[in-house]
Design an enzyme around this catalytic site. Structure first.
Site, PDB file in Angstrom:
ATOM      1  N   GLY A 171      -5.763  -7.835   9.421  1.00  0.00           N
ATOM      2  CA  GLY A 171      -4.416  -7.785   9.990  1.00  0.00           C
ATOM      3  C   GLY A 171      -4.307  -7.339  11.435  1.00  0.00           C
ATOM      4  O   GLY A 171      -3.361  -7.703  12.130  1.00  0.00           O
ATOM      5  N   ASP A 211       1.495   2.647   6.158  1.00  0.00           N
ATOM      6  CA  ASP A 211       2.503   2.625   5.101  1.00  0.00           C
ATOM      7  C   ASP A 211       2.420   3.951   4.333  1.00  0.00           C
ATOM      8  O   ASP A 211       2.975   4.955   4.772  1.00  0.00           O
ATOM      9  CB  ASP A 211       2.220   1.389   4.234  1.00  0.00           C
TER      10      ASP A 211
END
Ligand code: IMP
Ligand code: MG
Length: 189
Positions: A52, A112
């Site tokens: 990512g 996160d």
């Protein structure tokens, strides 16, 4: 979004961070990083967390004028879904035997729960890296489950599942040039 646009774009409920905003974020982060390492006489190694962070790392590194080396790690905490498993799996490890002499800058797409970078920075410190810092494009502070604060942060975002600019849902959407909110119907169907 509208009809007659590619499905990839149509699956976005909204654009959260535009291409222009990403560029401005990278300008600012690069300046902060330059300032932090400018007086260091050690090797600076950017550790890109695959997959990512690839677009973000590419944007960031071209703005840095310090001597910089590039390494990759593949670390995952997510399967195909949108919920964290709580564990990290290292499927591509860092192979350096000079960790005690180098400054590591770990580049991540999003923080996160914080588990991935919390565990990864612990691991790299335990291997005696001279310094370990983290840089993330996005942060969802409201989702934090462990005590972790990135050293360099692009922007905080609300608790939404986002895609694009490297971020995926089930390996798709990484090639969107902006960060968008994934329509709920895509992952709730
Ligand atoms: P953490 O360990 O919970 O902090 O998770 C970090 C990883 O979860 C990131 O590297 C992403 O791969 C993934 N992730 C977390 N939130 C999102 C999101 O909104 N979209 C896509 N991937 C996400
Ligand atoms: Mg991911």
């Amino acid at each position: 979004m509208e009809n007659n646009v590619p499905a990839l774009y149509n699956d976005c409920a909204s654009i959260l961070v535009s291409q222009q905003e990403i560029a401005a974020i990278c300008d600012r982060l690069a300046a902060e990083i330059q300032d932090t390492y400018k007086d260091s006489n050690r090797r600076l190694v950017m550790v890109v967390i695959l997959k990512g962070s690839m677009p973000f790392a590419a944007e960031l590194m071209k703005r840095l004028t310090l001597p910089l080396e590039l390494e990759f790690m593949k670390v995952s905490s997510y399967g195909a879904g949108t919920k964290t498993s709580g564990e990290i799996k290292i499927s591509l490890d860092l192979k350096r035997d000079d960790l005690q002499d180098i400054d590591l800058l770990v580049v991540e797409d999003i923080v996160d729960s914080g588990r991935t970078l919390f565990r990864l920075t612990q691991l790299l410190k335990n291997r005696n890296a001279h310094s370990v810092r983290t840089c993330t494009l996005l942060d969802k502070p409201s989702r934090r489950e462990v005590d972790f604060i990135p050293d360099f942060c692009g922007t905080a975002i609300p608790d939404e599942f986002v895609i694009g600019f490297g971020l995926d849902y089930d390996e798709k959407y990484r090639n969107l040039p902006f960060v968008g909110v994934l329509k709920r119907e895509v992952y709730e169907k």
